[in-house]
Design a protein around this motif. Sequence first.
Motif, PDB file in Angstrom:
ATOM      1  N   UNK A  96      23.862  28.117  -0.511  1.00  0.00           N
ATOM      2  CA  UNK A  96      25.073  26.726  -0.585  1.00  0.00           C
ATOM      3  C   UNK A  96      26.334  27.719  -0.523  1.00  0.00           C
ATOM      4  N   UNK A  97      26.841  28.568  -1.437  1.00  0.00           N
ATOM      5  CA  UNK A  97      28.132  29.071  -1.204  1.00  0.00           C
ATOM      6  C   UNK A  97      28.813  29.710   0.043  1.00  0.00           C
ATOM      7  N   UNK A  98      27.792  30.723   0.496  1.00  0.00           N
ATOM      8  CA  UNK A  98      28.218  31.333   1.681  1.00  0.00           C
ATOM      9  C   UNK A  98      28.286  30.401   2.946  1.00  0.00           C
ATOM     10  N   UNK A  99      27.258  29.331   2.901  1.00  0.00           N
ATOM     11  CA  UNK A  99      27.185  28.380   4.001  1.00  0.00           C
ATOM     12  C   UNK A  99      28.472  27.331   3.989  1.00  0.00           C
ATOM     13  N   UNK A 100      28.774  27.058   2.664  1.00  0.00           N
ATOM     14  CA  UNK A 100      30.283  26.436   2.556  1.00  0.00           C
ATOM     15  C   UNK A 100      31.481  27.175   3.139  1.00  0.00           C
ATOM     16  N   UNK A 101      31.643  28.507   2.239  1.00  0.00           N
ATOM     17  CA  UNK A 101      32.675  29.142   2.756  1.00  0.00           C
ATOM     18  C   UNK A 101      32.885  29.343   4.134  1.00  0.00           C
ATOM     19  N   UNK A 102      31.711  29.688   4.790  1.00  0.00           N
ATOM     20  CA  UNK A 102      31.919  30.203   6.397  1.00  0.00           C
ATOM     21  C   UNK A 102      32.373  28.959   7.032  1.00  0.00           C
ATOM     22  N   UNK A 103      31.696  27.790   6.769  1.00  0.00           N
ATOM     23  CA  UNK A 103      32.127  26.683   7.560  1.00  0.00           C
ATOM     24  C   UNK A 103      33.739  26.381   7.136  1.00  0.00           C
ATOM     25  N   UNK A 104      34.227  26.501   6.181  1.00  0.00           N
ATOM     26  CA  UNK A 104      35.477  26.165   5.877  1.00  0.00           C
ATOM     27  C   UNK A 104      36.267  27.127   6.469  1.00  0.00           C
ATOM     28  N   UNK A 105      35.954  28.425   6.659  1.00  0.00           N
ATOM     29  CA  UNK A 105      37.003  29.455   7.330  1.00  0.00           C
ATOM     30  C   UNK A 105      36.904  29.257   8.550  1.00  0.00           C
ATOM     31  N   UNK A 106      35.517  29.296   9.178  1.00  0.00           N
ATOM     32  CA  UNK A 106      35.733  29.395  10.899  1.00  0.00           C
ATOM     33  C   UNK A 106      35.973  27.958  11.073  1.00  0.00           C
ATOM     34  N   UNK A 107      35.775  26.925  10.510  1.00  0.00           N
ATOM     35  CA  UNK A 107      35.994  25.603  10.983  1.00  0.00           C
ATOM     36  C   UNK A 107      37.709  25.355  10.722  1.00  0.00           C
ATOM     37  N   UNK A 108      38.184  25.949   9.837  1.00  0.00           N
ATOM     38  CA  UNK A 108      39.809  25.627   9.926  1.00  0.00           C
ATOM     39  C   UNK A 108      40.534  26.543  10.773  1.00  0.00           C
ATOM     40  N   UNK A 109      39.951  27.538  11.211  1.00  0.00           N
ATOM     41  CA  UNK A 109      40.708  28.505  12.107  1.00  0.00           C
ATOM     42  C   UNK A 109      40.467  27.588  13.395  1.00  0.00           C
ATOM     43  N   UNK A 110      39.292  27.158  13.895  1.00  0.00           N
ATOM     44  CA  UNK A 110      39.335  26.372  15.205  1.00  0.00           C
ATOM     45  C   UNK A 110      39.933  25.080  15.148  1.00  0.00           C
ATOM     46  N   UNK A 111      40.028  24.558  13.800  1.00  0.00           N
ATOM     47  CA  UNK A 111      40.652  23.158  13.859  1.00  0.00           C
ATOM     48  C   UNK A 111      42.318  23.486  14.084  1.00  0.00           C
ATOM     49  N   UNK A 112      42.748  24.845  13.461  1.00  0.00           N
ATOM     50  CA  UNK A 112      44.055  24.994  13.749  1.00  0.00           C
ATOM     51  C   UNK A 112      44.372  25.255  15.298  1.00  0.00           C
ATOM     52  N   UNK A 113      43.478  25.908  15.838  1.00  0.00           N
ATOM     53  CA  UNK A 113      43.690  26.143  17.154  1.00  0.00           C
ATOM     54  C   UNK A 113      43.814  24.874  18.129  1.00  0.00           C
ATOM     55  N   UNK A 114      42.792  24.129  17.733  1.00  0.00           N
ATOM     56  CA  UNK A 114      42.886  22.799  18.461  1.00  0.00           C
ATOM     57  C   UNK A 114      44.252  21.840  18.224  1.00  0.00           C
ATOM     58  N   UNK A 115      44.437  22.323  16.950  1.00  0.00           N
ATOM     59  CA  UNK A 115      45.602  21.051  16.553  1.00  0.00           C
ATOM     60  C   UNK A 115      46.968  21.781  16.810  1.00  0.00           C
ATOM     61  N   UNK A 116      47.002  23.062  16.568  1.00  0.00           N
ATOM     62  CA  UNK A 116      48.565  23.477  16.734  1.00  0.00           C
ATOM     63  C   UNK A 116      48.883  24.636  17.754  1.00  0.00           C
ATOM     64  N   UNK A 117      47.848  24.791  18.605  1.00  0.00           N
ATOM     65  CA  UNK A 117      48.219  25.542  19.730  1.00  0.00           C
ATOM     66  C   UNK A 117      48.045  24.949  21.060  1.00  0.00           C
ATOM     67  N   UNK A 118      48.673  25.671  21.972  1.00  0.00           N
ATOM     68  CA  UNK A 118      48.715  25.127  23.447  1.00  0.00           C
ATOM     69  C   UNK A 118      47.791  26.101  24.300  1.00  0.00           C
ATOM     70  N   UNK A 119      46.770  25.589  24.747  1.00  0.00           N
ATOM     71  CA  UNK A 119      45.991  26.367  25.718  1.00  0.00           C
ATOM     72  C   UNK A 119      45.580  25.705  26.577  1.00  0.00           C
TER      73      UNK A 119
END
Lengths: 293, 452
Positions: A96-119
Amino acid sequence: MTALDTSVRAKRSLAARIASGAAGGALRAFLLVVGLFWLVPTFGLLVSSFRDPTDIAASGWWKVFTAPAQLTTKSYQSLLEKDEITHALFNTIWITVPATLLVVIIGSMAGYAFACMDFKGRDGWFMAVVGLLVVPVQVALIPLSELFGKIGIFGSIIGVILFHVGFGLPFAIFLLRNFFAEIPRELLEAARLDGAGEARLFATVVLPLGGPAIASLGIFQFLWVWNDMLVALIFSDSGSQPLTVALQQQVRQFSGNIEILAPGAFISMVIPLAVFFAFQRQFVSGVMAGAVK
Amino acid sequence: MSSSVAKAGGAGALPPAPSATPRKSVIGTRPWVAALFLLPALVLLGALVVYPIGYSVWRSLYDSGGSHFVGVDNYVDIFRDDQTLIAVRNTAIWVAVAPALCTALGLIFAVLTERVRWGTAFKLIVFMPMAISMLAAGIIFRLVYEQDPNQGAANAIVTSVHDAFTDASVYPKARPAIGSDLKASGGGSFTTKRTAQAGTPAFLPLVGIAPDKVPGSPQDAKAASTGGDKVTGTVWLDFKLGGGGTKGAVDAGEKALKGVKVEAVRGGKVVASTTSGADGTFTLPKAADGAQLRLPGSNFATAYNGVEWLGPALVTPSIIGAYAWMWAGFAMVLIAAGLAGIDRNLLEAARVDGANEWQVFRKVTVPLLAPVLTVVLVTLMINVMKIFDLIYIIAPQPSQDDANVLALQLFLSAFGGQGNFGAGSAIGVLLLLLVLPVMWVNIRRLRKERQR
């Protein structure tokens, strides 16, 4: 306005007020019964988990009301002495712990790219991710069991974690992108003009501001993985199985195994319930984010 | 996703995305930076979600071993094979009933809790099951639905209500002792061969119950005294722990059987009847003199054992009940949030116009909540299509085929010993096809938000 209020109120006769009082009583009684109805099943299992196996076999759990002396922690003690159960409990945590941390980290990176970057193609990619939200896990059971078998992680904790990460990401990206999109652009632009790199921006501005959404997501992902049985049933082996799978094996002989299943179920419920009561608000807002806003 | 709270949220119809559409950045992002941030997610999604979809479609066209191309045979088999046909039927029942039930309950609870001060506590209780696993919920309800009224709460309630309205049989397993005068006389009853004589107490010995299993707290049996011109006798358990005693005689320590119905029968007609007392003795009026004594079958009928919740007929409705217990809270919380957003003046206006509470609810509240209700229904439908854990845990082995659903059938076909990956993949693709319309609606709504 006040005049209208009083005139309306005056129209309500004494009889109407008595009737509404009675209706209020009936309403409260109804809700009380329903509330009890909702609690009793869990309570029954809780009581059963604190009874001796011989008492369980002899009578219903409600007999403790007349014989409170039956209560004992024996079932819990003997359960926690079983190596396969404690091992499974640790596996649950290691999954549970790694599966949660990985999703939070990878998900927020991608979420950030989609929300705040122009490409180029940003919206298209994001829509593709949103499309994946409703894909049922069942579709991936067979393909991933073959794929993981080939690369040698079938029947291991890593395989289970990977599966949960894959199917946790669409919701994570969707939730976080929507939250990050509300961060004022001026803030980001100002930081960029000051020469901050995207990595620094992400770590010092976006992550701290995204706290509430990340908390909601983390709680959901945690509960989802902790409570999962299906994925682990297929992708773990006897050494890597979590608590849900270990308990599930006892269900076939249900009435003979209540002294294992009842305390086992409660041990597996303690953490989710603690999380639920501690983070009610984030829990509810996560539910909202996924459905209506 | 069967046990997934997160998925419940994620799977349904989507909320409108925030209207704050990102504007063009002054500086712009270098493409490789964006790629770096996206890469881990896209690689994982590609390998773990997108690739499996494609592989499943391809694999579903091959036979169980994967070496022979069979075209759409696996799909045809879903609707031809008896076992999967039951799964298809049950999935349809689930999708038709469970979401509607949860939404209706959620709506009722959300509207009613608004008027009670401890509404929040109530909501917390109903919402709580969402946090626990379907495994735990399954175990909880497996216990509720246990057949034995001494184990399962549901049958404990059903049998006690039933017994309150009908004569409970007293000693289901009792039978006359061998060598006694009582002989079976049809319909489960026992009749003496000899006729009863006033002044000579009758002995009606029974066996078949362990002395420590006699219900209640039985007294020691007593030989009946002669009752003048009345017929007297004793009904008792002619057996004691450790053995000993004389057969057919009331020995010290043998237990009385209280409440046994005794009839005096003459020429096939009941002329008198009574029940045995706490010490096992009974007294019949003078009319019984010279009649045969009969213990009617109602004394020995098998006790009512409650409803077979997890039998073939009721197993699916029972598990749907457990599901509603878990998910009504989800519907309630979402509907309550929708309710909080309703303009109260509209309700008040309807009341002032003379509408009663039911009319206000039916004609104003429900239509205003329609968008929320739709979202809840769709989310639950998607969730229900994939239901697995609850059925796998609650349905006992003999009823599993009757409770079967598509997600369970996929598991059984592919991983339950058959190893038929072709049939399993076809079911997986079918499940995906079923949710495709929702996927499409989600994407379309998102695109609309963007264009605004």
